[in-house]
Design a protein around this motif. Structure first.
Motif, PDB file in Angstrom:
ATOM      1  N   ILE A   1       0.872  -1.173   0.000  1.00 53.12           N
ATOM      2  CA  ILE A   1       0.000   0.000   0.000  1.00 53.12           C
ATOM      3  C   ILE A   1       0.904   1.217   0.000  1.00 53.12           C
ATOM      4  O   ILE A   1       1.707   1.384   0.920  1.00 53.12           O
ATOM      5  CB  ILE A   1      -0.919   0.001   1.238  1.00 53.12           C
TER       6      ILE A   1
ATOM      7  N   GLU B   1       4.454   0.404   0.803  1.00 48.27           N
ATOM      8  CA  GLU B   1       4.797  -0.295   2.033  1.00 48.27           C
ATOM      9  C   GLU B   1       4.095  -1.641   2.096  1.00 48.27           C
ATOM     10  O   GLU B   1       2.925  -1.759   1.713  1.00 48.27           O
ATOM     11  CB  GLU B   1       4.371   0.542   3.251  1.00 48.27           C
ATOM     12  N   PRO B   2       4.774  -2.665   2.591  1.00 44.61           N
ATOM     13  CA  PRO B   2       4.105  -3.958   2.718  1.00 44.61           C
ATOM     14  C   PRO B   2       2.998  -3.884   3.769  1.00 44.61           C
ATOM     15  O   PRO B   2       3.158  -3.185   4.779  1.00 44.61           O
ATOM     16  CB  PRO B   2       5.217  -4.898   3.181  1.00 44.61           C
ATOM     17  N   ALA B   3       1.905  -4.571   3.523  1.00 46.73           N
ATOM     18  CA  ALA B   3       0.788  -4.514   4.467  1.00 46.73           C
ATOM     19  C   ALA B   3      -0.037  -5.787   4.351  1.00 46.73           C
ATOM     20  O   ALA B   3      -0.146  -6.380   3.282  1.00 46.73           O
ATOM     21  CB  ALA B   3      -0.096  -3.307   4.158  1.00 46.73           C
ATOM     22  N   ARG B   4      -0.598  -6.188   5.474  1.00 46.39           N
ATOM     23  CA  ARG B   4      -1.517  -7.327   5.485  1.00 46.39           C
ATOM     24  C   ARG B   4      -2.883  -6.844   4.981  1.00 46.39           C
ATOM     25  O   ARG B   4      -3.516  -5.995   5.628  1.00 46.39           O
ATOM     26  CB  ARG B   4      -1.711  -7.852   6.900  1.00 46.39           C
TER      27      ARG B   4
ATOM     28  N   LEU C   1       6.374 -12.598  -2.318  1.00 45.40           N
ATOM     29  CA  LEU C   1       6.924 -11.773  -3.403  1.00 45.40           C
ATOM     30  C   LEU C   1       6.688 -10.287  -3.131  1.00 45.40           C
ATOM     31  O   LEU C   1       7.558  -9.453  -3.384  1.00 45.40           O
ATOM     32  CB  LEU C   1       6.290 -12.172  -4.742  1.00 45.40           C
TER      33      LEU C   1
ATOM     34  N   SER D   1       6.331  -8.810  -0.195  1.00 47.70           N
ATOM     35  CA  SER D   1       7.242  -8.394   0.866  1.00 47.70           C
ATOM     36  C   SER D   1       8.645  -8.196   0.328  1.00 47.70           C
ATOM     37  O   SER D   1       9.322  -7.229   0.656  1.00 47.70           O
ATOM     38  CB  SER D   1       7.325  -9.470   1.955  1.00 47.70           C
TER      39      SER D   1
ATOM     40  N   ALA E   1       9.292  -4.962  -1.594  1.00 52.98           N
ATOM     41  CA  ALA E   1       9.408  -3.811  -0.691  1.00 52.98           C
ATOM     42  C   ALA E   1      10.729  -3.878   0.079  1.00 52.98           C
ATOM     43  O   ALA E   1      11.434  -2.882   0.228  1.00 52.98           O
ATOM     44  CB  ALA E   1       8.227  -3.789   0.280  1.00 52.98           C
ATOM     45  N   PHE E   2      11.047  -5.064   0.531  1.00 47.45           N
ATOM     46  CA  PHE E   2      12.258  -5.250   1.341  1.00 47.45           C
ATOM     47  C   PHE E   2      13.514  -4.920   0.538  1.00 47.45           C
ATOM     48  O   PHE E   2      14.404  -4.220   1.012  1.00 47.45           O
ATOM     49  CB  PHE E   2      12.288  -6.697   1.815  1.00 47.45           C
TER      50      PHE E   2
ATOM     51  N   ARG F   1      14.201  -1.321   0.128  1.00 45.72           N
ATOM     52  CA  ARG F   1      14.718  -0.660   1.314  1.00 45.72           C
ATOM     53  C   ARG F   1      16.105  -1.179   1.681  1.00 45.72           C
ATOM     54  O   ARG F   1      16.939  -0.472   2.203  1.00 45.72           O
ATOM     55  CB  ARG F   1      13.748  -0.900   2.475  1.00 45.72           C
TER      56      ARG F   1
ATOM     57  N   MET G   1      13.105 -10.878   7.571  1.00 50.19           N
ATOM     58  CA  MET G   1      12.006 -10.367   6.752  1.00 50.19           C
ATOM     59  C   MET G   1      11.009 -11.486   6.461  1.00 50.19           C
ATOM     60  O   MET G   1       9.800 -11.314   6.576  1.00 50.19           O
ATOM     61  CB  MET G   1      12.562  -9.773   5.453  1.00 50.19           C
TER      62      MET G   1
ATOM     63  N   GLY H   1       7.933 -13.001   8.658  1.00 45.81           N
ATOM     64  CA  GLY H   1       6.557 -12.500   8.609  1.00 45.81           C
ATOM     65  C   GLY H   1       5.677 -13.283   7.648  1.00 45.81           C
ATOM     66  O   GLY H   1       4.571 -12.855   7.332  1.00 45.81           O
TER      67      GLY H   1
END
Lengths: 168, 979, 280
Positions: free
Chosen positions: A60, A63-66, A116, A118, A121-122, A125, A137, A140
């Protein structure tokens, strides 16, 4: 202030994988359900609906989000990226996806889309992660098939091979 | 040219779709227009009489179409057939009684899942709780509450067996070594939960189901019988993709029947997507087991006899295929060892827990945890090198008929052990251990040797019956696999199998197998792994379990492809004027051996079968479609002496595991894990390694993390994925994987299963390593830090004078609370307040509408909880044992949407100066959802709620503010720090 | 008895959703709805409870787009607004020098994918007894700014965190910001935690601040809230005695994953290591 009344359906608009999308939902509808059942983007999977397994992870605004811990109405005006948006310029698999295939980093494939998302995004960063960072990472996400080894190798290989963020 | 053929590490053909989010999992598929959605109402009680279900309020909710209950189940279905001759009734929805927390009581059918869940909150159920039992010891005790009165005992199945002369062997043995083990409840918890869609056709009374159930298997028959329809009127379809099964999706079959029932009652298609909470609480579990295993051992370490006493804990119902956990390994109970004498006593008991069933490794982890722990004990007790004990006992020549009937097909167990030790670095690990121990660190090495069965004999389950019972029922045996190879008019090849993959890469391997036979590339082969029981070829063993794919299903595809090849070869031979036996298939071409210049295209020759059948050789039939059914010839029904070859193929695994244990925390860290496999011929080594890694990770979970925990109150405590601990990438090391290949003479391609071995070996190997590190005898799984600290057994420093004294260890599952308050009122006043309806209403937190319903009995609406977590309980409150003004017993019992709560305790009053010192001791039971998802905070929450009652009492009886005796304040005050 | 518990429940009950643009709007709504409203920030604790229907508020007030709540400032203390995510704080370049304890503790919070949404204030307002941020706030003697229509008030961590999932926040108040005191000259800080898996709730978590004159130690995961002790400089057996006394003083909980005894053991042993490391 913008109010959405319970029990009524509201129009929600956001940008999904670079394209404007819209749909109707009650305030309580989870983003995971909205993506899958209203927009037909079934690549985002649902594994626990309490934010632990990671299968529904999307991005989102980068940023990674559930998705299962997010309400669709919260996405008004946002950018949402899901596994369906992962491809290279020609529409083929990205390096990361190809590395997953090469290292047998997926079996049933159910947890894979979240992982994928995550990873993309990872790696933006942390472009040069070590194995410990990759595993932290990945903690999660729960994968029941692979024992994670192939996933770790695939990510490290992509990071080593390019040193820049993969296509998002 | 050989790339992608059998034995090559071909990258998976499945992956391109899965990596793009283009999987076709059950929940991704379109539903019929008008499909309704189901949600289940489940029991919060471990055991209760079901008095009434009132769904009126739920049905009044807009969007709700139907509520289905046990009454509908009785009207339209039958109880599921039971694997043993017992009058046990198991319906798809509870009838008369509930027997485990999470048992389906009713289901709501509504326009969407959200509304269905809203409606669940509006169904009122009346229960009368019954005594429950959650342990094996409790279940077999003489005074145990009975789960099924008609059965008359909680021991629902019992059989004893003897092979050879075990009594004589034990009498003559130089040594007897024994071990007691208990294997816990756990599961492989696929990340995708169950999905069922069902439609009912009123015109012909048939059901059409799509689900990710991993059958059809013999359970299709169980479902059809429950629904009262011929098998062909229960159409079951499986989607292409399944998000993991590991056997676990077997547990969907009762839900398939329930959703069929719902579709019938609602008159519309109904879909149900199992959620994670109900999956963990109520889907299934590996069968818990207590075993006493004894060995008769000679001085040199040779084992002459084994004696097993096994008790399986199967939960509230013996659900098919139980009691199979006890029998899957039956023929191979002597493991990797040539042990001629064997005695076995098997019991299956019922408890108030979720029914058990298939979980990857099925039956193996339980057996090998006992047998491989025993091997370590033999080495220790006889002071013989462990590898010598292994070497002296290993089966040497193959095929080998084990004492209980297993026919081990091929292998070289000693060579596999040597491979593991040499390539896995045994001597290096030994040196590390010596170094660690010299430094006072805890380091251990363990091994496990496991015969890994694959391709179950459908007859093995009947070993649970006596020979007479079997004779009456008719013999059962075999392991039929099915594959169809089709060549279309343009020469394109497609494959259909009656197997339902869940990530194992069937499409890739089948493409490799068929491509090799037909001289094509794997990319040329279209594999469709969807399965439709009304249209596709299948038989009773069809489905994805017992590691049947490589040996049986790929073998059947190979047989079907060979038939196609022979037929095409006949046609090509006619055209090339050479013998059919000389035809070579390569690169899409066909030519005669020795004459590669003159070629025919595969497409062209195959086309003749469609476009010009009159041109075919004499006796050939039109079109090209071959279905092969294969079953291993070695699989017979149990004989009269109960010998059973329980599986068609037997691989071998030898594992070596080194662990280091943190003395301070009890954490076990795997330093190295080596797993050497002999699974016969490997069809795709990349995928074979994947199976080993996955099995290892699950075995690691079972060894160190995973357990379905129940409190002694019968509450299920592992209801979320932060309570049921699946290893993450940080907890899962990469194992060293080694292979050797001893092809099976009994499977078409020489392949055996490889996916379950580590689920069987890894828990035992890790447990052996921990036992070695700590020099202990009894280890229980999972080896959590708490258990390991207990095993390390260092005593705790005493509590300093003036601090809280150690309370009797309550055990994680018993919620006890005690405390005291000082109240500025005389005991008479306090006692009066406790027995007065007005003041009771004020001291019970969140209490409204307190009504007196009898002498010292009240009914109230009470809102209880901590922080934002609150639930409205309809509660009954009772006072008893009144000893004014000294003591009384205050009891509360209530139910809410979050579960059932019961608290009972004694309150004592003691005059202290002008006031009263009130002390209380409470025991609380909390079951249902709140226990399942909130077990981490249950004790603290219960303490808080109970303390709150007496704090409010103190406040009610006036200032000064309550002075709860706080060890904390007293101590920190002294230490000069307020808190 | 009626009303059963349990069931397939993973979808939240119906609620009104209001996306506010400022804290002013949020407190107006809180004044109107009180207990019936919950503030939605990262949602990483609240939404699972909604999905399981453990909590059933009538109104959710989404503050994630309140620009005024989205900043971190550093004036005497690190002031973190209610909409700041844990990831944002974690990535703050100067965090290591401003608050090494926070820098050390943040990576222990759940997972990368949760910290990206979860907020600092949200975790503190949730008051989970095993959570890292309430513990750090307590260890540093930080403060919480609460705001309602009536105005603002500030509470110290010890006054704010009063029990399991329970704080001194009144129903009409929002946690507007939290303040973490900055590292003092000569102060050393450290954090350690034992959890069963990476990212799990702490079985025991310890946060310490040490100067040449005193040791301040906060313990999470054991009691129903973070507990803090302050000692004059202790070493050797005096430190062991202090830790043992502390361990026994805590109201240690049993749960299915760890016993009270194990928790006491971890307080003694991890405490020894943590403080030992900071005192050398």
């Amino acid at each position: 202030m913008k109010q959405y009344a319970a029990g009524e359906k509201h129009l929600v608009k956001f940008v999904l994988n670079g394209r404007p999308q819209q749909g109707w939902c009650e305030p309580r509808m989870l983003l995971s359900d909205f993506l899958r059942h209203e927009l037909g983007a079934t690549g985002t999977h649902v594994g626990c609906e309490h934010g632990v397994c990671g299968a529904c992870t999307v991005r989102i605004n980068d940023e990674p989000a559930r998705a299962c811990l997010t309400f669709a109405v919260q996405m008004e005006g946002a950018r949402v990226d899901t596994v369906e948006g992962l491809h290279d310029e020609m529409g083929g698999l990205t390096e990361l996806q190809r590395a997953f295939r090469r290292h047998h980093a997926l079996q049933c494939g159910f947890c894979t889309p979240g992982i994928l998302m995550s990873c993309t995004a990872f790696l933006q960063r942390t472009p040069h992660p070590d194995e410990k960072q990759v595993r932290e990472m990945l903690s999660g996400h729960l994968c029941r098939c692979t024992g994670y080894g192939g996933i770790v190798k695939a990510i490290l290989e992509v990071a080593a091979g390019r040193g820049e963020a993969p296509h998002a | 040219m050989s790339a992608g053929r059998i034995g090559q590490p071909l990258e998976r053909l499945e992956d391109a779709a899965l990596l793009r989010g283009a999987g076709r999992y059950a929940d991704d598929l379109a539903c019929s227009p008008g499909t309704l959605h189901a949600a289940f109402l489940r029991s919060p009680h471990p055991h209760a009489r079901l008095l009434a279900v009132d769904a009126r309020e739920a049905l009044a909710l807009p969007g709700v179409h139907a509520v289905v209950t046990g009454e509908d189940a009785v009207r339209w279905t039958s109880p599921f057939v039971v694997g043993v001759k017992q009058p046990m009734e198991h319906w798809c929805l509870a009838v008369d009684r509930v027997r485990y927390v999470g048992e389906p009581v009713a289901l709501v059918v509504a326009c969407d899942r959200y509304v269905a869940e809203d409606a669940l909150e509006r169904i009122r159920v009346s229960y009368e709780t019954l005594p429950h039992v959650v342990t094996i010891e409790g279940a077999i005790a003489a005074e145990a509450p009975l789960l099924h009165e008609k059965v008359g005992s909680n021991v629902i199945a019992e059989r004893s067996f003897r092979y050879g002369e075990p009594e004589a062997a034990f009498a003559a043995a130089a040594h007897q070594v024994s071990i007691d083990i208990s294997y816990p409840r756990n599961s492989c918890t696929p990340i995708e939960c169950g999905v069922v869609m069902a439609e009912y056709a009123a015109d012909d009374g048939s059901y059409d189901v799509l689900s990710n159930f991993m059958g059809p298997f013999s359970l299709h028959a169980v479902m059809a019988l429950a629904l009262g329809v011929p098998g062909a009127r229960l159409r079951h379809r499986s989607p292409r993709d399944s998000g993991g099964s590991f056997g676990v999706k077997q547990s969907l079959f009762p839900y398939i029947v329930a959703i069929c029932l719902a579709a019938r009652k609602a008159g519309a298609p109904v879909k149900w997507a199992e959620d994670r909470l109900e999956h963990l609480a109520a889907a299934t579990s590996a069968t818990a087991r207590c075993t006493t295993l004894k060995a008769a051992v000679a001085d040199n370490g040779r084992i002459d006899a084994l004696d097993y006493d096994q008790i399986d804990e199967c939960g509230a119902y013996l659900r098919a295929p139980e009691p199979a956990t006890l029998y899957r390994m039956h023929g191979a109970l002597t493991g990797a060892y040539a042990i001629p004498n064997l005695s076995v006593r098997n019991r299956s008991v019922l408890t108030n827990k979720t029914p058990t069933g298939l979980v990857r490794g099925f039956g193996g982890p339980q057996v090998y945890f006992a047998l491989e722990r025993l091997m370590q004990r033999i080495a220790i007790e006889l002071d013989i090198d462990l590898f010598e004990v292994y070497r002296r006992n290993f089966v040497q020549s193959f095929p080998y008929r084990a004492a209980a009937g297993a026919l081990y097909d091929s292998g070289d167990y000693a060579a596999a052990m040597t491979l593991a030790c040499e390539r896995g670095g045994w001597s290096e690990l030994k040196a590390r251990q010596e170094r660690a121990r010299a430094e006072g660190r805890l380091y251990g090495i363990g091994c496990a040797a496991v015969v890994e069965p694959s391709i179950s004999n459908m007859g093995y389950i009947t070993t649970a019956l006596t020979a007479e019972e079997r004779a009456r029922a008719g013999p059962k045996n075999g392991a039929i696999a099915t594959a169809t190879v089709n060549v279309d008019p343009l020469g394109a090849v497609s494959v259909i199998v009656a197997s339902t993959p869940a990530g194992q890469g069937h499409i890739t391997v089948l493409a490799q197998v068929v491509a090799e036979t037909l001289g094509l590339a794997p990319d040329d082969i279209v594999v469709n792994v969807e399965l439709d029981t009304q249209k596709d070829a299948w038989s009773v063993a069809a489905g994805n379990y017992s590691s049947r794919f490589a040996g049986a299903v790929a073998g059947a595809a190979h047989l079907a492809a060979k038939r196609i090849r022979n037929r095409i070869a006949g046609c090509a031979a006619q055209q090339l004027g050479a013998p059919a036996g000389d035809m070579v298939f390569a690169d899409g071409k066909i030519f005669a051996q020795g004459d590669p210049q003159r070629t025919l295209s595969f497409r062209r020759v195959a086309g003749v079968f469609h476009w010009a059948p009159a041109q075919l050789p004499a006796g050939e039939t039109p079109a090209l479609r071959e279905t092969a059914f294969w079953s291993a010839e070695s699989l017979a029904a149990p004989d009269d002496a109960d010998h059973i070859n329980s599986s068609a193929a037997y691989g071998f695994v030898f594992d070596l595991c080194a662990v280091e244990i943190e003395r301070d925390t009890g954490r076990v860290r795997v330093d190295r894990y080596v797993s050497a496999h002999d699974a016969g011929r490997l069809l795709n080594p990349l995928l074979a390694d994947g199976q080993v890694r996955g099995g290892f990770a699950q075995g690691l979970g079972a060894a160190l993390y995973e357990e379905f925990a129940y409190s002694s109150d019968g509450a299920f405590l592992s209801g979320t994925l932060v309570d049921y601990l699946v290893p993450t990438a940080c907890e899962t090391p990469d194992p060293v994987i080694l292979h050797m290949e001893s092809p099976s003479p009994f499977t078409p391609l020489g392949a055996k299963g490889i996916g379950e071995g580590n689920n069987m070996s890894t828990p035992a190997a890790i447990a052996n390593a921990v036992a070695d590190a700590l020099d202990v005898r009894d280890v229980r799984l999972p080896l959590t830090p708490q258990r390991v600290l207990d095993l390390i057994g260092e005593s705790e420093p005493d509590a300093p004078v003036g601090t809280r004294q150690p309370q009797p260890e309550s055990g994680a599952n018993v919620l006890a609370a005690s405390g005291s308050v000082t109240i500025a009122a005389a005991p008479q006043t306090v006692f009066a307040a406790l027995t007065d309806v007005q003041s009771l209403a004020r001291i019970i937190p969140g209490c409204s509408q307190l009504q007196r319903v009898g002498a010292d009995r009240y009914r109230a609406e009470v809102v209880l909880g901590v922080g934002p977590v609150k639930a409205r309980y309809t509660a009954e409150i009772a006072l008893s044992a009144l000893q004014p003004p000294h003591s009384l017993c205050l009891e509360g019992r209530g139910e809410s949407m979050l579960g059932a709560a019961h608290g009972k305790g004694t309150v004592r009053l003691e005059a202290v100066g002008e006031g009263t010192r009130l002390s209380y001791e409470y025991h609380t039971e909390i079951t249902g959802k709140i226990a399942a998802v909130g077990s981490r905070m249950l004790e603290g929450a219960a303490r808080g709620v109970i303390a709150g009652i007496f704090d409010r009492l103190a406040a009610l009886l006036q200032a000064p503010a309550p002075r709860r005796v706080s060890w904390w304040r007293r101590w920190t005050g002294r230490a000069g720090e307020g808190s | 008895m009626d009303r059963p518990g349990g069931g397939g429940v993973v979808k939240p009950p119906a609620f009104d959703y209001v996306r506010v643009d400022s804290a002013d709007e949020a407190v107006e709504l809180l004044a109107r709805y009180g207990e019936d409203a919950r503030v939605l920030a990262g949602g990483q604790s609240l939404v699972p409870m909604l999905n399981m229907r453990l909590a059933q508020p009538r109104v959710l007030i989404d503050i994630t787009r309140c620009a005024g709540l989205a900043s971190i400032s550093c004036e005497g203390a690190l002031n973190v607004g209610a909409a700041v995510t844990q990831a944002t704080l974690e990535q703050r370049r100067t965090l290591q020098t401003e608050s090494p304890l926070l820098a050390c503790a943040l990576p222990y919070i759940s997972h990368f994918q949760v910290r990206s949404r979860g907020t600092v204030c949200g975790s503190i307002a949730h008051a989970e007894p095993s959570a890292e941020l309430p513990l750090v706030l307590a260890a540093l003697n930080g403060r919480v700014t609460l705001r309602s229509l009536k105005g603002r008030r500030e509470l110290g961590a010890d006054a704010f965190l009063i029990g399991m999932l329970t704080t001194a926040r009144r129903a009409d108040e929002i946690v507007e910001a939290v303040q973490f005191p900055l590292l003092a000259h000569g102060e050393r800080q450290g954090f350690t935690e034992f959890s069963l898996r990476h990212g799990d709730f702490a079985v025991v978590a310890l946060a310490a601040s040490v100067t040449s004159a005193r040791i301040r130690l906060a313990v999470g995961g054991v009691d129903d809230r973070p507990r803090v002790v302050e000692w004059p400089m202790l070493t050797g057996s005096a430190l062991d005695d202090g830790l043992n006394e502390l361990a026994w003083t805590l109201d240690a909980r049993d749960d299915p994953h760890a016993s009270a005894r194990q928790r006491r053991q971890l307080v003694r042993r991890l405490g020894r290591k943590l403080i030992g490391g900071l005192c050398t």
